[in-house]
Scaffold this motif. Structure first.
Motif, PDB file in Angstrom:
ATOM      1  N   LEU A 119       0.843  -1.193   0.000  1.00  0.00           N
ATOM      2  CA  LEU A 119       0.000   0.000   0.000  1.00  0.00           C
ATOM      3  C   LEU A 119       0.875   1.239   0.000  1.00  0.00           C
ATOM      4  CD1 LEU A 119      -2.962   1.133   0.394  1.00  0.00           C
ATOM      5  CD2 LEU A 119      -2.471   1.078   2.851  1.00  0.00           C
ATOM      6  N   ALA A 120       0.585   2.187  -0.888  1.00  0.00           N
ATOM      7  CA  ALA A 120       1.338   3.439  -0.958  1.00  0.00           C
ATOM      8  C   ALA A 120       0.453   4.596  -0.511  1.00  0.00           C
ATOM      9  CB  ALA A 120       1.862   3.683  -2.368  1.00  0.00           C
ATOM     10  N   ARG A 121       1.051   5.552   0.190  1.00  0.00           N
ATOM     11  CA  ARG A 121       0.347   6.722   0.704  1.00  0.00           C
ATOM     12  C   ARG A 121       1.064   7.980   0.213  1.00  0.00           C
ATOM     13  NH1 ARG A 121       1.177  10.045   5.258  1.00  0.00           N
ATOM     14  NH2 ARG A 121      -0.736  10.909   6.167  1.00  0.00           N
ATOM     15  N   PHE A 122       0.280   8.919  -0.361  1.00  0.00           N
ATOM     16  CA  PHE A 122       0.852  10.172  -0.838  1.00  0.00           C
ATOM     17  C   PHE A 122       0.152  11.335  -0.161  1.00  0.00           C
ATOM     18  CE2 PHE A 122       1.280  13.628  -4.055  1.00  0.00           C
ATOM     19  CZ  PHE A 122       2.664  13.758  -3.978  1.00  0.00           C
ATOM     20  N   ASP A 123       0.917  12.155   0.549  1.00  0.00           N
ATOM     21  CA  ASP A 123       0.336  13.256   1.324  1.00  0.00           C
ATOM     22  C   ASP A 123       0.414  14.587   0.600  1.00  0.00           C
ATOM     23  OD1 ASP A 123       3.011  13.911   1.462  1.00  0.00           O
ATOM     24  OD2 ASP A 123       3.201  13.623   3.628  1.00  0.00           O
ATOM     25  N   GLY A 124       0.736  14.558  -0.695  1.00  0.00           N
ATOM     26  CA  GLY A 124       0.890  15.776  -1.467  1.00  0.00           C
ATOM     27  C   GLY A 124       2.335  16.189  -1.607  1.00  0.00           C
ATOM     28  N   ARG A 125       3.222  15.485  -0.871  1.00  0.00           N
ATOM     29  CA  ARG A 125       4.641  15.837  -0.908  1.00  0.00           C
ATOM     30  C   ARG A 125       5.542  14.606  -0.956  1.00  0.00           C
ATOM     31  NH1 ARG A 125       8.362  16.644   3.048  1.00  0.00           N
ATOM     32  NH2 ARG A 125      10.039  18.124   2.688  1.00  0.00           N
ATOM     33  N   THR A 126       5.237  13.614  -0.130  1.00  0.00           N
ATOM     34  CA  THR A 126       6.083  12.427  -0.050  1.00  0.00           C
ATOM     35  C   THR A 126       5.253  11.155  -0.128  1.00  0.00           C
ATOM     36  OG1 THR A 126       6.009  12.396   2.371  1.00  0.00           O
ATOM     37  CG2 THR A 126       7.833  13.612   1.330  1.00  0.00           C
ATOM     38  N   TRP A 127       5.913  10.075  -0.549  1.00  0.00           N
ATOM     39  CA  TRP A 127       5.303   8.752  -0.596  1.00  0.00           C
ATOM     40  C   TRP A 127       5.763   7.936   0.606  1.00  0.00           C
ATOM     41  CZ3 TRP A 127       1.651   7.213  -3.970  1.00  0.00           C
ATOM     42  CH2 TRP A 127       1.486   7.958  -5.153  1.00  0.00           C
ATOM     43  N   THR A 128       4.829   7.180   1.177  1.00  0.00           N
ATOM     44  CA  THR A 128       5.125   6.232   2.250  1.00  0.00           C
ATOM     45  C   THR A 128       4.555   4.878   1.852  1.00  0.00           C
ATOM     46  OG1 THR A 128       4.946   7.993   3.902  1.00  0.00           O
ATOM     47  CG2 THR A 128       4.892   5.723   4.710  1.00  0.00           C
ATOM     48  N   THR A 129       5.293   3.808   2.098  1.00  0.00           N
ATOM     49  CA  THR A 129       4.867   2.467   1.717  1.00  0.00           C
ATOM     50  C   THR A 129       4.612   1.616   2.947  1.00  0.00           C
ATOM     51  OG1 THR A 129       6.116   2.545  -0.345  1.00  0.00           O
ATOM     52  CG2 THR A 129       5.512   0.369   0.465  1.00  0.00           C
ATOM     53  N   TYR A 130       3.532   0.823   2.910  1.00  0.00           N
ATOM     54  CA  TYR A 130       3.206  -0.136   3.962  1.00  0.00           C
ATOM     55  C   TYR A 130       3.108  -1.522   3.338  1.00  0.00           C
ATOM     56  CZ  TYR A 130       1.753   4.232   6.189  1.00  0.00           C
ATOM     57  OH  TYR A 130       1.717   5.514   6.680  1.00  0.00           O
ATOM     58  N   SER A 131       3.571  -2.517   4.085  1.00  0.00           N
ATOM     59  CA  SER A 131       3.608  -3.880   3.567  1.00  0.00           C
ATOM     60  C   SER A 131       3.195  -4.868   4.650  1.00  0.00           C
ATOM     61  CB  SER A 131       5.018  -4.211   3.062  1.00  0.00           C
ATOM     62  OG  SER A 131       5.923  -4.269   4.158  1.00  0.00           O
ATOM     63  N   LYS A 132       3.398  -6.143   4.383  1.00  0.00           N
ATOM     64  CA  LYS A 132       3.081  -7.178   5.368  1.00  0.00           C
ATOM     65  C   LYS A 132       3.832  -6.946   6.672  1.00  0.00           C
ATOM     66  CE  LYS A 132       2.757 -11.462   4.229  1.00  0.00           C
ATOM     67  NZ  LYS A 132       3.069 -12.799   3.678  1.00  0.00           N
ATOM     68  N   ARG A 133       5.029  -6.386   6.594  1.00  0.00           N
ATOM     69  CA  ARG A 133       5.802  -6.108   7.810  1.00  0.00           C
ATOM     70  C   ARG A 133       5.101  -5.105   8.717  1.00  0.00           C
ATOM     71  NH1 ARG A 133      11.446  -4.462   5.224  1.00  0.00           N
ATOM     72  NH2 ARG A 133       9.953  -3.399   3.871  1.00  0.00           N
ATOM     73  N   ASP A 134       4.226  -4.282   8.120  1.00  0.00           N
ATOM     74  CA  ASP A 134       3.486  -3.296   8.910  1.00  0.00           C
ATOM     75  C   ASP A 134       2.132  -3.808   9.376  1.00  0.00           C
ATOM     76  OD1 ASP A 134       5.345  -0.944   8.495  1.00  0.00           O
ATOM     77  OD2 ASP A 134       4.865  -1.447   6.410  1.00  0.00           O
ATOM     78  N   GLY A 135       1.747  -5.012   8.898  1.00  0.00           N
ATOM     79  CA  GLY A 135       0.480  -5.586   9.329  1.00  0.00           C
ATOM     80  C   GLY A 135      -0.516  -5.864   8.230  1.00  0.00           C
ATOM     81  N   LEU A 136      -0.176  -5.553   6.983  1.00  0.00           N
ATOM     82  CA  LEU A 136      -1.083  -5.882   5.886  1.00  0.00           C
ATOM     83  C   LEU A 136      -1.219  -7.391   5.748  1.00  0.00           C
ATOM     84  CD1 LEU A 136      -0.069  -3.450   2.970  1.00  0.00           C
ATOM     85  CD2 LEU A 136      -2.148  -3.373   4.353  1.00  0.00           C
ATOM     86  N   ALA A 137      -2.391  -7.841   5.350  1.00  0.00           N
ATOM     87  CA  ALA A 137      -2.617  -9.267   5.161  1.00  0.00           C
ATOM     88  C   ALA A 137      -1.839  -9.805   3.971  1.00  0.00           C
ATOM     89  CB  ALA A 137      -4.106  -9.550   4.979  1.00  0.00           C
ATOM     90  N   SER A 138      -1.569  -8.945   2.985  1.00  0.00           N
ATOM     91  CA  SER A 138      -0.830  -9.335   1.789  1.00  0.00           C
ATOM     92  C   SER A 138      -0.289  -8.082   1.134  1.00  0.00           C
ATOM     93  CB  SER A 138      -1.744 -10.087   0.811  1.00  0.00           C
ATOM     94  OG  SER A 138      -1.151 -10.233  -0.465  1.00  0.00           O
ATOM     95  N   ASN A 139       0.769  -8.239   0.334  1.00  0.00           N
ATOM     96  CA  ASN A 139       1.304  -7.113  -0.429  1.00  0.00           C
ATOM     97  C   ASN A 139       0.566  -6.889  -1.745  1.00  0.00           C
ATOM     98  OD1 ASN A 139       3.226  -6.381   1.470  1.00  0.00           O
ATOM     99  ND2 ASN A 139       4.792  -7.735   0.609  1.00  0.00           N
ATOM    100  N   ALA A 140      -0.416  -7.746  -2.042  1.00  0.00           N
ATOM    101  CA  ALA A 140      -1.279  -7.546  -3.198  1.00  0.00           C
ATOM    102  C   ALA A 140      -2.544  -6.838  -2.715  1.00  0.00           C
ATOM    103  CB  ALA A 140      -1.616  -8.873  -3.861  1.00  0.00           C
ATOM    104  N   VAL A 141      -2.578  -5.517  -2.853  1.00  0.00           N
ATOM    105  CA  VAL A 141      -3.664  -4.679  -2.327  1.00  0.00           C
ATOM    106  C   VAL A 141      -4.592  -4.301  -3.474  1.00  0.00           C
ATOM    107  CG1 VAL A 141      -4.247  -2.510  -1.176  1.00  0.00           C
ATOM    108  CG2 VAL A 141      -2.214  -3.804  -0.473  1.00  0.00           C
ATOM    109  N   THR A 142      -5.862  -4.650  -3.338  1.00  0.00           N
ATOM    110  CA  THR A 142      -6.799  -4.511  -4.446  1.00  0.00           C
ATOM    111  C   THR A 142      -7.847  -3.428  -4.250  1.00  0.00           C
ATOM    112  OG1 THR A 142      -8.183  -6.221  -3.451  1.00  0.00           O
ATOM    113  CG2 THR A 142      -6.558  -6.939  -5.089  1.00  0.00           C
ATOM    114  N   SER A 143      -8.152  -3.039  -3.026  1.00  0.00           N
ATOM    115  CA  SER A 143      -9.236  -2.081  -2.808  1.00  0.00           C
ATOM    116  C   SER A 143      -9.053  -1.374  -1.478  1.00  0.00           C
ATOM    117  CB  SER A 143     -10.591  -2.800  -2.844  1.00  0.00           C
ATOM    118  OG  SER A 143     -11.662  -1.877  -2.861  1.00  0.00           O
TER     119      SER A 143
END
Length: 370
Positions: free
Chosen positions: A78-102
């Motif tokens: 999952l990628a997050r853009f705040d208007g200035r920078t990108w932040t990435t979240y993955s399984k290491r952060d608690g996502l169920a999978s790195n394939a994010v669909t919705s």
């Protein structure tokens, strides 16, 4: 529009060539030709891994209530853009999978994140498991009562089906409950509170279903759909339902069906995403690029010019008017996001992004999958 393929199916019989155009003019902004209108000139920016994306296969784009852009990627998390920078979240952060669909937001500001291996909830601080563990989720919707709807696929492996969470428990729906199929590509709520689903069912499709709170009503090719695989849908301001299929666009007004294909202006008949923007023009994301219709003229954008890639899986208009197109080319190293903005949008999110993202033209590539 041009061509003869716009027609009406069902009880009304064949329609005049101009009939769907006449219907669309009721809510589209007809104007002079695009070539004569400076305000319809777009500036394009491409965003790839070089700019901060964790992966270039884009499955979903979502803007939350704070104006933050979230990007679901197939393989990069999952990628997050705040208007200035990108932040990435993955399984290491608690996502169920790195394939994010919705990605969808509830009334409490929490994000529900569908993945290939289950559902994740983000409360602004941390990611936690939210159910449907092991299910391959393709689409989410939070309805007007804050119920969470999840459409799943890979039915032979995980059962597929439609699932609804009311805040206390999950309820599942299958064919025995009236669903047309069990591999769900899209869940949509119309202005009357009805839930619509589009199906995949092993690539053959099973049409669309409509839940009115009491029963399911299903529609297939024999009822008027162009194809039984339905990837996208929306409701126009006059209450008609639009369905993006693998053979073009089908429009249903509650009585008759209308059809739109490449003969009418679409750049490709496989339609994965649709949007009416704030200026009342229509956008269609297809396997061959993006088509825009303003009530009079068609314009198409492709990887030969503006887009980073041709297969457009998702479309988002942010609160500043910028249009984001997420591509999914199925080819390693290709894809990403293309952003279109008008010169007048000097304070838009895209202008803010330009301070961080390099302003460069879209790459000219051939994904080899269209």
């Amino acid at each position: 529009m041009t061509g003869d393929s716009i027609e009406r199916a069902g009880r009304g019989g064949p329609a005049r060539r101009s009939e769907l155009r006449d219907l669309m003019r009721a809510f589209l902004r007809e104007q002079t030709s695009l070539a004569e209108s400076d305000q319809d000139t777009f500036e394009w920016t491409s965003v790839t891994t070089a700019d901060g994306l964790p992966h270039t296969w884009i499955y979903d784009l979502f803007e939350d209530s704070n104006g933050t852009i979230w990007v679901g990627t197939w393989g990069g998390g999952l990628a997050r853009f705040d208007g200035r920078t990108w932040t990435t979240y993955s399984k290491r952060d608690g996502l169920a999978s790195n394939a994010v669909t919705s990605i969808r937001e509830d009334s409490r500001g929490r994000l529900w994140i569908g993945t290939d291996r289950g559902l994740t909830l983000y409360d602004g601080q941390r990611f936690t498991k939210a159910g449907l563990t092991g299910k391959s989720i393709l689409t989410l919707h939070v309805d007007g009562d804050d119920n969470v709807w999840a459409g799943t696929w890979r039915s032979r492996l995980t059962g597929g089906g439609l699932h609804r969470y009311d805040g206390q428990r999950w309820e599942s729906y299958g064919k025995r409950d009236g669903l047309p199929g069990v591999e769900i590509l899209k869940v949509f709520e119309d202005s009357r509170g009805r839930i619509w689903i589009g199906t995949y069912d092993h690539g053959n499709g099973a049409g669309v279903g409509c839940w009115d709170g009491t029963r399911w009503q299903n529609f297939r090719v024999e009822d008027g759909l162009l194809d039984n695989c339905v990837y996208s849908m929306f409701e126009d301001p006059d209450g008609r339902m639009w369905f993006g299929t693998l053979a073009g666009v089908s429009v249903y007004d509650g009585r008759d069906w209308y059809r739109m294909t490449t003969a009418d202006g679409l750049v490709h008949d496989r339609v994965y995403a649709m949007l009416i923007d704030a200026e009342q023009t229509m956008w269609f994301g297809t396997e061959g690029g993006v088509s825009r219709y303003d009530g009079r003229d068609w314009t198409s954008y492709t990887a030969d010019g503006e887009l980073v890639d041709d297969l457009v899986r998702s479309i988002l208009q942010d609160r500043d008017g910028g249009l984001w197109f997420g591509t999914y080319p199925f080819a390693p190293g290709y894809g990403g996001i293309s952003i279109a903005r008008k010169p007048a949008q000097r304070d838009s999110l895209e202008q803010k992004a330009a301070r961080y993202l390099p302003q460069r033209p879209a790459r000219e590539i051939n994904p080899g999958t269209s």
